[in-house]
Scaffold this motif. Sequence first.
Motif, PDB file in Angstrom:
ATOM      1  N   ALA A 117       0.868  -1.177   0.000  1.00  0.00           N
ATOM      2  CA  ALA A 117       0.000   0.000   0.000  1.00  0.00           C
ATOM      3  C   ALA A 117       0.903   1.225   0.000  1.00  0.00           C
ATOM      4  N   SER A 118       0.408   2.302  -0.559  1.00  0.00           N
ATOM      5  CA  SER A 118       1.199   3.512  -0.687  1.00  0.00           C
ATOM      6  C   SER A 118       1.339   4.215   0.663  1.00  0.00           C
ATOM      7  N   LEU A 119       2.561   4.668   0.960  1.00  0.00           N
ATOM      8  CA  LEU A 119       2.849   5.348   2.213  1.00  0.00           C
ATOM      9  C   LEU A 119       3.349   6.765   1.966  1.00  0.00           C
ATOM     10  N   ARG A 120       3.032   7.680   2.880  1.00  0.00           N
ATOM     11  CA  ARG A 120       3.681   8.990   2.921  1.00  0.00           C
ATOM     12  C   ARG A 120       4.807   8.988   3.942  1.00  0.00           C
ATOM     13  N   GLU A 121       4.738   8.064   4.892  1.00  0.00           N
ATOM     14  CA  GLU A 121       5.781   7.900   5.897  1.00  0.00           C
ATOM     15  C   GLU A 121       5.986   6.410   6.143  1.00  0.00           C
ATOM     16  N   ILE A 122       7.244   5.998   6.268  1.00  0.00           N
ATOM     17  CA  ILE A 122       7.545   4.614   6.619  1.00  0.00           C
ATOM     18  C   ILE A 122       7.334   4.468   8.117  1.00  0.00           C
ATOM     19  N   PRO A 123       6.417   3.608   8.573  1.00  0.00           N
ATOM     20  CA  PRO A 123       6.129   3.512  10.007  1.00  0.00           C
ATOM     21  C   PRO A 123       7.359   3.106  10.813  1.00  0.00           C
ATOM     22  N   ARG A 124       7.555   3.756  11.945  1.00  0.00           N
ATOM     23  CA  ARG A 124       8.692   3.450  12.815  1.00  0.00           C
ATOM     24  C   ARG A 124       8.679   1.989  13.232  1.00  0.00           C
ATOM     25  N   ALA A 125       7.483   1.443  13.484  1.00  0.00           N
ATOM     26  CA  ALA A 125       7.393   0.050  13.926  1.00  0.00           C
ATOM     27  C   ALA A 125       7.941  -0.906  12.880  1.00  0.00           C
ATOM     28  N   ILE A 126       7.737  -0.592  11.606  1.00  0.00           N
ATOM     29  CA  ILE A 126       8.233  -1.462  10.533  1.00  0.00           C
ATOM     30  C   ILE A 126       9.754  -1.479  10.523  1.00  0.00           C
ATOM     31  N   VAL A 127      10.372  -0.303  10.655  1.00  0.00           N
ATOM     32  CA  VAL A 127      11.839  -0.251  10.691  1.00  0.00           C
ATOM     33  C   VAL A 127      12.364  -0.989  11.912  1.00  0.00           C
ATOM     34  N   GLY A 158      19.398   1.903  13.560  1.00  0.00           N
ATOM     35  CA  GLY A 158      17.953   2.059  13.485  1.00  0.00           C
ATOM     36  C   GLY A 158      17.478   2.929  12.342  1.00  0.00           C
ATOM     37  N   SER A 159      18.401   3.393  11.511  1.00  0.00           N
ATOM     38  CA  SER A 159      18.008   4.143  10.313  1.00  0.00           C
ATOM     39  C   SER A 159      17.750   3.172   9.172  1.00  0.00           C
ATOM     40  N   ALA A 160      17.218   3.689   8.095  1.00  0.00           N
ATOM     41  CA  ALA A 160      16.980   2.882   6.893  1.00  0.00           C
ATOM     42  C   ALA A 160      17.157   3.796   5.691  1.00  0.00           C
ATOM     43  N   SER A 161      17.815   3.298   4.660  1.00  0.00           N
ATOM     44  CA  SER A 161      18.105   4.149   3.520  1.00  0.00           C
ATOM     45  C   SER A 161      18.231   3.322   2.264  1.00  0.00           C
ATOM     46  N   GLY A 162      17.868   3.927   1.125  1.00  0.00           N
ATOM     47  CA  GLY A 162      18.028   3.215  -0.132  1.00  0.00           C
ATOM     48  C   GLY A 162      17.399   3.948  -1.287  1.00  0.00           C
ATOM     49  N   PRO A 163      17.581   3.422  -2.490  1.00  0.00           N
ATOM     50  CA  PRO A 163      17.123   4.098  -3.701  1.00  0.00           C
ATOM     51  C   PRO A 163      15.675   3.767  -4.060  1.00  0.00           C
TER      52      PRO A 163
END
Length: 320
Positions: A117-127, A158-163
Amino acid sequence: MSLTTQWDDGEHSGTGKGRVPTCSNSQPSMVFSMLDALNVEADSCVLEVGTGTGWNAALLSERVGSVNVVTVEVDAQNASAARRRLGTVGYTPTAVVGDGAEGWKPSAPYDRVLITASLREIPRAIVDQTRPGGIIVSPYATEYGGEGVVRLTVREDGSASGPFVGSSAFMRLRQQRTQRKHVREYMGGKPWPADGKRSTTGLSPDDVGDWLPMFAIGLQTTGVFPWAEQYEDGSYTLWLRDTDVTSWATVDYVPGAAEFEVYQAGPRNLWDEVRAAYHWWSSQGRPGFDRFGLTVTPDGKHYAWLDAPEHPVPTVEHTA
């Protein structure tokens, strides 16, 4: 081609279309490209957010075994139907009815997370529920419009990054939907152009209306979104509004015109902001989705970047 399987959160029934599609089978090319980006390995523990029809859950179960798949669906009707389908073909992933933005902590940590589903924010719980080195693949949409699939790798801090790996157009996660105010709410009951200030622009509304420039504009602007009011002769009015319901702008498109009439009102000049964002994107060589990326910091903040995390996309300042 995608196949709509639910309208209006299940409130619509019958053979015709409802008002808003709320569940679908994505087109096969999109499904397979996202699974390719997920890079699931044979022993991966996988979380899927958005069970839908159960198709992705079946594919993941075939790859890693049902015991290693958790799929979360907010709609109880969809979840029940998907569970029956999966059972019919011999797959028994852990199927949860709940808020996908909260993930499913009992089976965490996960090696891979697929969000459908489309997100505007990646939920903290998922990370937080993804192990360091794990991968999250998700559609990511801006407030302005445009959307791409992002592939994030979670880090030890606890960060997440990518293209971004391509464009997409998914239904919004229910917990991140927004309700828009009608244009009349912005003008205080006055007829258009109310107290709008007139100017002209050489930038056509058509130039800022395609999916890619909308995405690039949305990465730079905050709280502004468009709507096009179409007319029978092929002309239209591009409306811009802010989410705080303080400012609005209109740009009138006329086929073949070299200049276009603009009205702006409120503390923000929204067309000026959109125009500045478009010109930045154009000045960078009109980069495609694959040159952009996204970083979620340990404290949950999001920022987009161009080519590398060290080159953040600028934020257009509010103009007045």
